[in-house]
Design a protein around this motif. Sequence first.
Motif, PDB file in Angstrom:
ATOM      1  N   ALA A 130      54.464  49.990  22.094  1.00  0.00           N
ATOM      2  CA  ALA A 130      54.777  51.548  22.313  1.00  0.00           C
ATOM      3  C   ALA A 130      54.186  52.119  23.692  1.00  0.00           C
ATOM      4  N   GLU A 131      52.933  51.520  24.126  1.00  0.00           N
ATOM      5  CA  GLU A 131      52.622  52.146  25.247  1.00  0.00           C
ATOM      6  C   GLU A 131      53.485  51.600  26.633  1.00  0.00           C
ATOM      7  N   PHE A 132      53.787  50.295  26.358  1.00  0.00           N
ATOM      8  CA  PHE A 132      54.707  49.796  27.571  1.00  0.00           C
ATOM      9  C   PHE A 132      56.145  50.578  27.609  1.00  0.00           C
ATOM     10  N   ALA A 133      56.448  50.694  26.185  1.00  0.00           N
ATOM     11  CA  ALA A 133      57.826  51.436  26.283  1.00  0.00           C
ATOM     12  C   ALA A 133      57.959  52.824  27.021  1.00  0.00           C
ATOM     13  N   GLU A 134      56.520  53.514  26.686  1.00  0.00           N
ATOM     14  CA  GLU A 134      56.546  54.893  27.027  1.00  0.00           C
ATOM     15  C   GLU A 134      56.272  54.897  28.423  1.00  0.00           C
ATOM     16  N   ARG A 135      55.402  54.157  28.990  1.00  0.00           N
ATOM     17  CA  ARG A 135      54.601  54.267  30.246  1.00  0.00           C
ATOM     18  C   ARG A 135      55.114  53.345  31.281  1.00  0.00           C
ATOM     19  N   GLY A 136      55.711  52.217  30.805  1.00  0.00           N
ATOM     20  CA  GLY A 136      55.879  51.030  31.814  1.00  0.00           C
ATOM     21  C   GLY A 136      54.810  50.343  31.973  1.00  0.00           C
ATOM     22  N   TYR A 137      54.763  49.012  32.706  1.00  0.00           N
ATOM     23  CA  TYR A 137      53.662  48.397  33.000  1.00  0.00           C
ATOM     24  C   TYR A 137      52.638  48.732  33.907  1.00  0.00           C
ATOM     25  N   ASP A 138      53.029  49.406  34.858  1.00  0.00           N
ATOM     26  CA  ASP A 138      52.175  49.927  35.792  1.00  0.00           C
ATOM     27  C   ASP A 138      51.255  50.982  35.296  1.00  0.00           C
ATOM     28  N   ARG A 139      51.724  51.931  34.517  1.00  0.00           N
ATOM     29  CA  ARG A 139      50.868  53.084  33.924  1.00  0.00           C
ATOM     30  C   ARG A 139      50.406  52.745  32.783  1.00  0.00           C
ATOM     31  N   ALA A 140      50.717  51.787  31.883  1.00  0.00           N
ATOM     32  CA  ALA A 140      50.010  51.517  30.713  1.00  0.00           C
ATOM     33  C   ALA A 140      48.471  51.040  30.907  1.00  0.00           C
ATOM     34  N   SER A 141      47.855  51.198  29.874  1.00  0.00           N
ATOM     35  CA  SER A 141      46.289  50.706  30.341  1.00  0.00           C
ATOM     36  C   SER A 141      45.830  50.200  28.816  1.00  0.00           C
ATOM     37  N   ILE A 142      44.683  49.380  29.120  1.00  0.00           N
ATOM     38  CA  ILE A 142      44.189  48.546  27.863  1.00  0.00           C
ATOM     39  C   ILE A 142      43.412  49.886  27.174  1.00  0.00           C
ATOM     40  N   ARG A 143      43.000  50.897  27.686  1.00  0.00           N
ATOM     41  CA  ARG A 143      42.303  52.026  27.083  1.00  0.00           C
ATOM     42  C   ARG A 143      43.381  52.670  26.199  1.00  0.00           C
ATOM     43  N   ALA A 144      44.466  52.786  26.692  1.00  0.00           N
ATOM     44  CA  ALA A 144      45.434  53.522  25.788  1.00  0.00           C
ATOM     45  C   ALA A 144      45.940  52.640  24.629  1.00  0.00           C
ATOM     46  N   ILE A 145      46.295  51.395  24.845  1.00  0.00           N
ATOM     47  CA  ILE A 145      46.485  50.375  23.857  1.00  0.00           C
ATOM     48  C   ILE A 145      45.614  50.488  22.823  1.00  0.00           C
ATOM     49  N   ALA A 146      44.257  50.275  23.157  1.00  0.00           N
ATOM     50  CA  ALA A 146      43.186  50.356  22.176  1.00  0.00           C
ATOM     51  C   ALA A 146      43.270  51.668  21.521  1.00  0.00           C
ATOM     52  N   ASP A 191      64.591  49.754  22.080  1.00  0.00           N
ATOM     53  CA  ASP A 191      63.390  50.528  22.879  1.00  0.00           C
ATOM     54  C   ASP A 191      62.469  49.254  23.531  1.00  0.00           C
ATOM     55  N   PRO A 192      61.937  48.611  22.750  1.00  0.00           N
ATOM     56  CA  PRO A 192      60.871  47.608  23.238  1.00  0.00           C
ATOM     57  C   PRO A 192      61.549  46.432  24.356  1.00  0.00           C
ATOM     58  N   LEU A 193      62.701  46.097  24.087  1.00  0.00           N
ATOM     59  CA  LEU A 193      63.572  45.433  24.922  1.00  0.00           C
ATOM     60  C   LEU A 193      63.798  46.150  26.102  1.00  0.00           C
ATOM     61  N   LEU A 194      64.050  47.459  26.277  1.00  0.00           N
ATOM     62  CA  LEU A 194      64.560  47.905  27.440  1.00  0.00           C
ATOM     63  C   LEU A 194      63.169  48.418  28.283  1.00  0.00           C
ATOM     64  N   ALA A 195      61.982  48.452  27.516  1.00  0.00           N
ATOM     65  CA  ALA A 195      60.718  48.763  28.107  1.00  0.00           C
ATOM     66  C   ALA A 195      60.490  47.385  28.936  1.00  0.00           C
ATOM     67  N   ILE A 196      60.687  46.128  28.527  1.00  0.00           N
ATOM     68  CA  ILE A 196      60.399  44.997  29.092  1.00  0.00           C
ATOM     69  C   ILE A 196      61.280  45.037  30.474  1.00  0.00           C
ATOM     70  N   VAL A 197      62.563  45.346  30.311  1.00  0.00           N
ATOM     71  CA  VAL A 197      63.582  45.276  31.486  1.00  0.00           C
ATOM     72  C   VAL A 197      62.990  46.139  32.645  1.00  0.00           C
TER      73      VAL A 197
END
Length: 213
Positions: A41-57, A123-129
């Motif tokens: 969900a975090e990578f889908a919403e924010r992308g890799y650069d903006r995602a964070s371990i803290r937000a995932i937790a 959605d998760p696949l598009l987030a990956i791309v």
Amino acid sequence: MNGSAEETANGSAPKKRGRPARTSTAQGPGARDRILTAARAEFAERGYDRASIRAIAKGASVDPALVHHYFGTKEQVFAAAVEVAFAPALSASDTLLAGGPDGVGERLARFILGMYENPATRDPLLAIVRSAVTNETAATVLRNLVTSKLMIRIASELDVPDPELRSELATAQIVGTVLLRYVIKAEPLASADVEKVIVMVAPAVQRHLTGEG
């Protein structure tokens, strides 16, 4: 001086580093699954650069230390999330190969594009791309997974020369179509009927994999 030297000024013991305590919200496979769900969900919403371990937790209702305990770095969390998202494709390789070399290009194109057409997996696949387009670390993770665990296996099982090169060319054909159709949304490809797209893409994938159009 009263109290243990290990106690802080307010009387509580300082936090210790290392493996996080096992609590009712952070135990076993359940916590790991929640972390993966939150990561997707975090990578889908924010992308890799903006995602964070803290937000995932936070999304998984666990301590950030538990994310590190299960997965390590953000790159490793991303890799695990990618593998889960691509699990249907990875597990379908035997089915895709069941019919032999004839028609493998169409079966592969139909399966991959079908995953992006399905709202449940899109959605998760598009987030990956999207992440792979903007971040080299994410691109490396995706490339290694798709090429080494799916495409090169298919090419190798077909017993063709230059399986690695063939797998990468086939990957380029499919990923390029995905990028233009679902991410960039280039017209008329974006609104074309998916069956028409499959029919037009499949011969190129077939040729890359087997040398036959």
